[in-house]
Design a protein around this motif. Structure first.
Motif, PDB file in Angstrom:
ATOM      1  N   TYR A  85       1.647  11.818  -9.948  1.00 45.05           N
ATOM      2  CA  TYR A  85       0.771  12.981  -9.924  1.00 45.05           C
ATOM      3  C   TYR A  85       1.582  14.273  -9.874  1.00 45.05           C
TER       4      TYR A  85
ATOM      5  N   THR B  89       2.491   1.743  -3.430  1.00 38.94           N
ATOM      6  CA  THR B  89       1.505   2.184  -4.408  1.00 38.94           C
ATOM      7  C   THR B  89       1.172   3.662  -4.228  1.00 38.94           C
ATOM      8  N   LEU B  90       0.929   4.086  -2.996  1.00 38.56           N
ATOM      9  CA  LEU B  90       0.606   5.491  -2.742  1.00 38.56           C
ATOM     10  C   LEU B  90       1.787   6.413  -3.063  1.00 38.56           C
ATOM     11  N   SER B  91       2.990   5.972  -2.749  1.00 41.07           N
ATOM     12  CA  SER B  91       4.170   6.771  -3.041  1.00 41.07           C
ATOM     13  C   SER B  91       4.359   6.921  -4.552  1.00 41.07           C
TER      14      SER B  91
ATOM     15  N   PHE C  70       1.984   6.707  -6.841  1.00 39.12           N
ATOM     16  CA  PHE C  70       0.910   7.566  -7.329  1.00 39.12           C
ATOM     17  C   PHE C  70       1.235   9.036  -7.065  1.00 39.12           C
ATOM     18  N   ALA C  71       1.753   9.347  -5.873  1.00 43.30           N
ATOM     19  CA  ALA C  71       2.097  10.729  -5.546  1.00 43.30           C
ATOM     20  C   ALA C  71       3.198  11.253  -6.468  1.00 43.30           C
ATOM     21  N   SER C  72       4.186  10.439  -6.772  1.00 45.63           N
ATOM     22  CA  SER C  72       5.271  10.855  -7.662  1.00 45.63           C
ATOM     23  C   SER C  72       4.761  11.118  -9.074  1.00 45.63           C
TER      24      SER C  72
ATOM     25  N   ILE D  16       0.834  -1.207   0.000  1.00 51.61           N
ATOM     26  CA  ILE D  16       0.000   0.000   0.000  1.00 51.61           C
ATOM     27  C   ILE D  16       0.865   1.252   0.000  1.00 51.61           C
ATOM     28  N   GLU D  17       1.918   1.252   0.815  1.00 47.08           N
ATOM     29  CA  GLU D  17       2.805   2.411   0.887  1.00 47.08           C
ATOM     30  C   GLU D  17       3.505   2.656  -0.440  1.00 47.08           C
TER      31      GLU D  17
END
Length: 94
Positions: A66, A58-60, A62-64, A55-56
């Motif tokens: 974006y 994937t979110l990291s 996605f943030a990069s 999860i971490e």
């Protein structure tokens, strides 16, 4: 990034990504080949830890992606340092 940024990647880059993922799986293989898969000797939960890391990551990612999209589609054409300061000041209250 291929979906959000409308990019296409060569087969070489896809093979490199798959090779990287396989390397991580091979590195973590000793953890999964235990008799008791739910607990490690220190008392942690392997499944919960793996899920948290996935999860971490994937979110990291996605943030990069974006952030890259915001930088490239910015109508004001702010530089990377100006954008970083803007994001940093916005996160101070948090």
């Amino acid at each position: 990034s291929s979906v959000m940024l409308n990019r296409s990647y060569s087969m070489t880059k896809w093979r490199a990504l798959i090779s990287l993922m396989m390397g991580v799986l091979l590195f973590s293989e000793p953890i999964w080949n235990r008799d008791d898969n739910s607990k490690n000797p220190e008392g942690g939960n392997v499944m919960l830890g793996t899920a948290a890391v996935l999860i971490e990551v994937t979110l990291s990612g996605f943030a990069s992606i974006y952030f890259e999209k915001v930088i490239k589609t910015d109508p004001e054409q702010l530089g990377i340092w100006e954008r970083n300061y803007q994001l940093a000041f916005g996160s101070i209250p948090i």
